[in-house]
Design a protein around this motif. Structure first.
Motif, PDB file in Angstrom:
ATOM      1  N   ILE A  53       0.853  -1.211  -0.046  1.00 16.59           N
ATOM      2  CA  ILE A  53       0.071   0.074  -0.173  1.00 16.59           C
ATOM      3  C   ILE A  53       0.764   1.166  -0.066  1.00 16.59           C
ATOM      4  O   ILE A  53       0.534   2.172  -0.742  1.00 16.59           O
ATOM      5  N   HIS A  54       1.844   1.165   0.989  1.00 15.50           N
ATOM      6  CA  HIS A  54       2.683   2.397   1.225  1.00 15.50           C
ATOM      7  C   HIS A  54       4.247   2.490   0.211  1.00 15.50           C
ATOM      8  O   HIS A  54       4.252   3.390  -0.331  1.00 15.50           O
ATOM      9  N   GLY A  55       4.547   1.418   0.118  1.00 11.59           N
ATOM     10  CA  GLY A  55       5.815   1.345  -0.766  1.00 11.59           C
ATOM     11  C   GLY A  55       5.720   1.624  -2.032  1.00 11.59           C
ATOM     12  O   GLY A  55       6.422   2.209  -2.722  1.00 11.59           O
ATOM     13  N   TYR A  56       4.751   0.918  -2.364  1.00  9.80           N
ATOM     14  CA  TYR A  56       4.424   0.413  -4.006  1.00  9.80           C
ATOM     15  C   TYR A  56       3.217   1.722  -4.160  1.00  9.80           C
ATOM     16  O   TYR A  56       2.877   1.329  -5.613  1.00  9.80           O
ATOM     17  N   GLY A  58       0.496   0.665  -4.451  1.00 11.09           N
ATOM     18  CA  GLY A  58      -0.364  -0.183  -5.193  1.00 11.09           C
ATOM     19  C   GLY A  58      -0.235  -0.309  -6.597  1.00 11.09           C
ATOM     20  O   GLY A  58      -0.936  -1.016  -7.488  1.00 11.09           O
ATOM     21  N   LYS A  59       1.091   0.214  -6.952  1.00 11.91           N
ATOM     22  CA  LYS A  59       1.485  -0.008  -8.513  1.00 11.91           C
ATOM     23  C   LYS A  59       2.077  -0.974  -8.787  1.00 11.91           C
ATOM     24  O   LYS A  59       2.852  -1.202  -9.862  1.00 11.91           O
ATOM     25  N   GLY A  60       2.359  -1.952  -8.040  1.00 10.60           N
ATOM     26  CA  GLY A  60       3.059  -3.130  -8.140  1.00 10.60           C
ATOM     27  C   GLY A  60       4.543  -3.110  -7.864  1.00 10.60           C
ATOM     28  O   GLY A  60       5.015  -1.910  -7.862  1.00 10.60           O
ATOM     29  N   GLY A  61       5.272  -4.035  -7.786  1.00 14.08           N
ATOM     30  CA  GLY A  61       6.761  -4.109  -7.300  1.00 14.08           C
ATOM     31  C   GLY A  61       6.816  -5.516  -6.881  1.00 14.08           C
ATOM     32  O   GLY A  61       6.158  -6.495  -7.113  1.00 14.08           O
ATOM     33  N   THR A  62       8.103  -5.741  -6.179  1.00 13.96           N
ATOM     34  CA  THR A  62       8.345  -6.858  -5.884  1.00 13.96           C
ATOM     35  C   THR A  62       8.664  -6.883  -4.195  1.00 13.96           C
ATOM     36  O   THR A  62       9.205  -5.717  -3.663  1.00 13.96           O
ATOM     37  N   VAL A  63       8.082  -7.563  -3.265  1.00 11.24           N
ATOM     38  CA  VAL A  63       8.131  -7.830  -1.980  1.00 11.24           C
ATOM     39  C   VAL A  63       9.074  -8.800  -1.517  1.00 11.24           C
ATOM     40  O   VAL A  63       8.884  -9.993  -2.122  1.00 11.24           O
ATOM     41  N   GLU A  64      10.241  -8.793  -0.501  1.00  5.79           N
ATOM     42  CA  GLU A  64      11.061  -9.674  -0.021  1.00  5.79           C
ATOM     43  C   GLU A  64      10.626 -10.149   1.339  1.00  5.79           C
ATOM     44  O   GLU A  64      10.468  -9.359   1.952  1.00  5.79           O
ATOM     45  N   LEU A  65      10.625 -11.562   1.364  1.00  5.62           N
ATOM     46  CA  LEU A  65      10.385 -12.005   3.167  1.00  5.62           C
ATOM     47  C   LEU A  65      11.382 -12.918   3.378  1.00  5.62           C
ATOM     48  O   LEU A  65      11.791 -13.934   2.478  1.00  5.62           O
ATOM     49  N   PHE A  66      12.174 -12.458   4.307  1.00  2.00           N
ATOM     50  CA  PHE A  66      13.300 -13.401   4.714  1.00  2.00           C
ATOM     51  C   PHE A  66      12.764 -13.826   6.252  1.00  2.00           C
ATOM     52  O   PHE A  66      12.433 -13.084   7.074  1.00  2.00           O
ATOM     53  N   CYS A  67      12.952 -15.207   6.472  1.00  2.00           N
ATOM     54  CA  CYS A  67      12.732 -15.918   7.841  1.00  2.00           C
ATOM     55  C   CYS A  67      13.747 -16.749   8.238  1.00  2.00           C
ATOM     56  O   CYS A  67      14.227 -17.257   7.283  1.00  2.00           O
ATOM     57  N   ALA A  68      14.141 -16.638   9.543  1.00  2.00           N
ATOM     58  CA  ALA A  68      15.220 -17.430   9.801  1.00  2.00           C
ATOM     59  C   ALA A  68      14.797 -17.575  11.409  1.00  2.00           C
ATOM     60  O   ALA A  68      14.121 -17.126  12.325  1.00  2.00           O
ATOM     61  N   TYR A  69      15.611 -18.668  11.643  1.00  2.00           N
ATOM     62  CA  TYR A  69      15.520 -18.932  13.413  1.00  2.00           C
ATOM     63  C   TYR A  69      16.780 -19.677  13.804  1.00  2.00           C
ATOM     64  O   TYR A  69      17.579 -20.255  13.087  1.00  2.00           O
ATOM     65  N   GLY A  82      10.205   0.302  -2.798  1.00  2.00           N
ATOM     66  CA  GLY A  82       9.268   1.282  -3.162  1.00  2.00           C
ATOM     67  C   GLY A  82       9.816   2.918  -2.986  1.00  2.00           C
ATOM     68  O   GLY A  82      11.088   3.161  -3.191  1.00  2.00           O
ATOM     69  N   ILE A  83       8.955   3.552  -2.629  1.00  2.00           N
ATOM     70  CA  ILE A  83       8.938   5.184  -2.497  1.00  2.00           C
ATOM     71  C   ILE A  83       9.713   5.425  -1.154  1.00  2.00           C
ATOM     72  O   ILE A  83      10.163   6.350  -0.913  1.00  2.00           O
ATOM     73  N   GLY A  84       9.935   4.535  -0.423  1.00  2.00           N
ATOM     74  CA  GLY A  84      10.641   4.788   1.128  1.00  2.00           C
ATOM     75  C   GLY A  84       9.884   5.520   1.992  1.00  2.00           C
ATOM     76  O   GLY A  84       8.796   6.067   1.509  1.00  2.00           O
ATOM     77  N   GLY A 128      13.261   2.430  -0.816  1.00  2.00           N
ATOM     78  CA  GLY A 128      12.727   1.204  -0.450  1.00  2.00           C
ATOM     79  C   GLY A 128      12.599   1.250   1.212  1.00  2.00           C
ATOM     80  O   GLY A 128      13.368   2.170   1.827  1.00  2.00           O
ATOM     81  N   THR A 129      12.087   0.273   1.708  1.00  2.00           N
ATOM     82  CA  THR A 129      12.037   0.099   3.142  1.00  2.00           C
ATOM     83  C   THR A 129      12.258  -1.269   3.676  1.00  2.00           C
ATOM     84  O   THR A 129      11.950  -2.164   2.910  1.00  2.00           O
ATOM     85  N   ARG A 130      12.854  -1.425   4.671  1.00  2.00           N
ATOM     86  CA  ARG A 130      13.036  -2.895   5.279  1.00  2.00           C
ATOM     87  C   ARG A 130      12.677  -2.670   6.808  1.00  2.00           C
ATOM     88  O   ARG A 130      13.041  -1.842   7.635  1.00  2.00           O
ATOM     89  N   VAL A 131      12.003  -3.622   7.004  1.00  2.00           N
ATOM     90  CA  VAL A 131      11.199  -3.944   8.504  1.00  2.00           C
ATOM     91  C   VAL A 131      11.763  -5.178   9.068  1.00  2.00           C
ATOM     92  O   VAL A 131      11.634  -6.198   8.284  1.00  2.00           O
ATOM     93  N   TYR A 132      12.669  -5.135  10.265  1.00  2.00           N
ATOM     94  CA  TYR A 132      13.331  -6.102  10.878  1.00  2.00           C
ATOM     95  C   TYR A 132      12.500  -6.550  12.116  1.00  2.00           C
ATOM     96  O   TYR A 132      12.188  -5.774  12.959  1.00  2.00           O
ATOM     97  N   MET A 133      12.055  -7.784  12.212  1.00  2.00           N
ATOM     98  CA  MET A 133      11.267  -8.104  13.407  1.00  2.00           C
ATOM     99  C   MET A 133      11.911  -9.508  14.163  1.00  2.00           C
ATOM    100  O   MET A 133      12.558 -10.138  13.252  1.00  2.00           O
TER     101      MET A 133
END
Length: 186
Positions: A53-56, A58-69, A82-84, A128-133
């Protein structure tokens, strides 16, 4: 033991459910509680929705999902190109939204912070933006998983087992049961 995965998918709203199920499925091998899986799914859902919604916008792009444990520590990253975000502090304020015309609640970052143990955002405008959790899995009585015995106290007359001993529990939910519940939520 450390394990990780990374996927890329189109920034369309239909993939938000896909992303949260992928994360839940990946972490299910650690035998988390239903509440822990729900927390992870909710946080991933919010981060992916923000990217779309905010990064792109709604105009499309690619989202990256990284998961680790690593043992009981879950790590999740959701990124877009996206727009950052120009003002991260303002964007993280509860009820703030950059899209009031879309009737957004402005609670995405607040929800992520609530359901995860740690959360931080890095963003560069126009790049762009990267969220770390991060989230630490706990047993029902609050002990961390992964002790040398693999068995943890879960209240009077109950035991819970770590991923190394994921046999069915007398009163708890085992890994196979969690998988069935996850698939039922699809």
């Amino acid at each position: 033991m450390r394990n990780q995965m990374r996927i890329f998918f189109d920034a369309v709203s239909e993939n938000e459910a896909f992303a949260r199920l992928v994360a839940a499925g990946f972490f299910a091998q650690l035998n988390p509680t239903i509440a822990e899986i729900t927390d992870v799914k909710t946080a991933v859902s919010e981060a992916v929705t923000n990217a779309i919604i905010h990064g792109y916008e709604g105009k499309g792009g690619t989202v990256e999902l990284f998961c680790a444990y690593d043992e009981n520590r879950l790590q999740i990253e959701v990124a877009d190109r996206g727009i950052g975000i120009t003002n991260i502090a303002q964007a993280m304020e509860p009820l703030y939204t950059s899209k009031p015309e879309l009737e957004r609640s402005g609670m995405g970052f607040t929800i992520m912070e609530t359901f995860m143990d740690k959360m931080r955002v890095e963003s560069i405008p126009h790049f762009g933006t990267r969220v770390y959790m991060e989230k630490d899995l706990k047993t029902e009585c609050g002990d961390s998983l992964g002790s040398n015995t693999g068995i943890h106290s879960a209240g009077p007359g109950r035991t819970s087992r770590s991923k190394r001993n994921a046999a069915p529990r007398k009163y708890g939910i085992n890994l196979e049961h969690c998988k069935k519940i996850l698939w039922a939520w699809i």
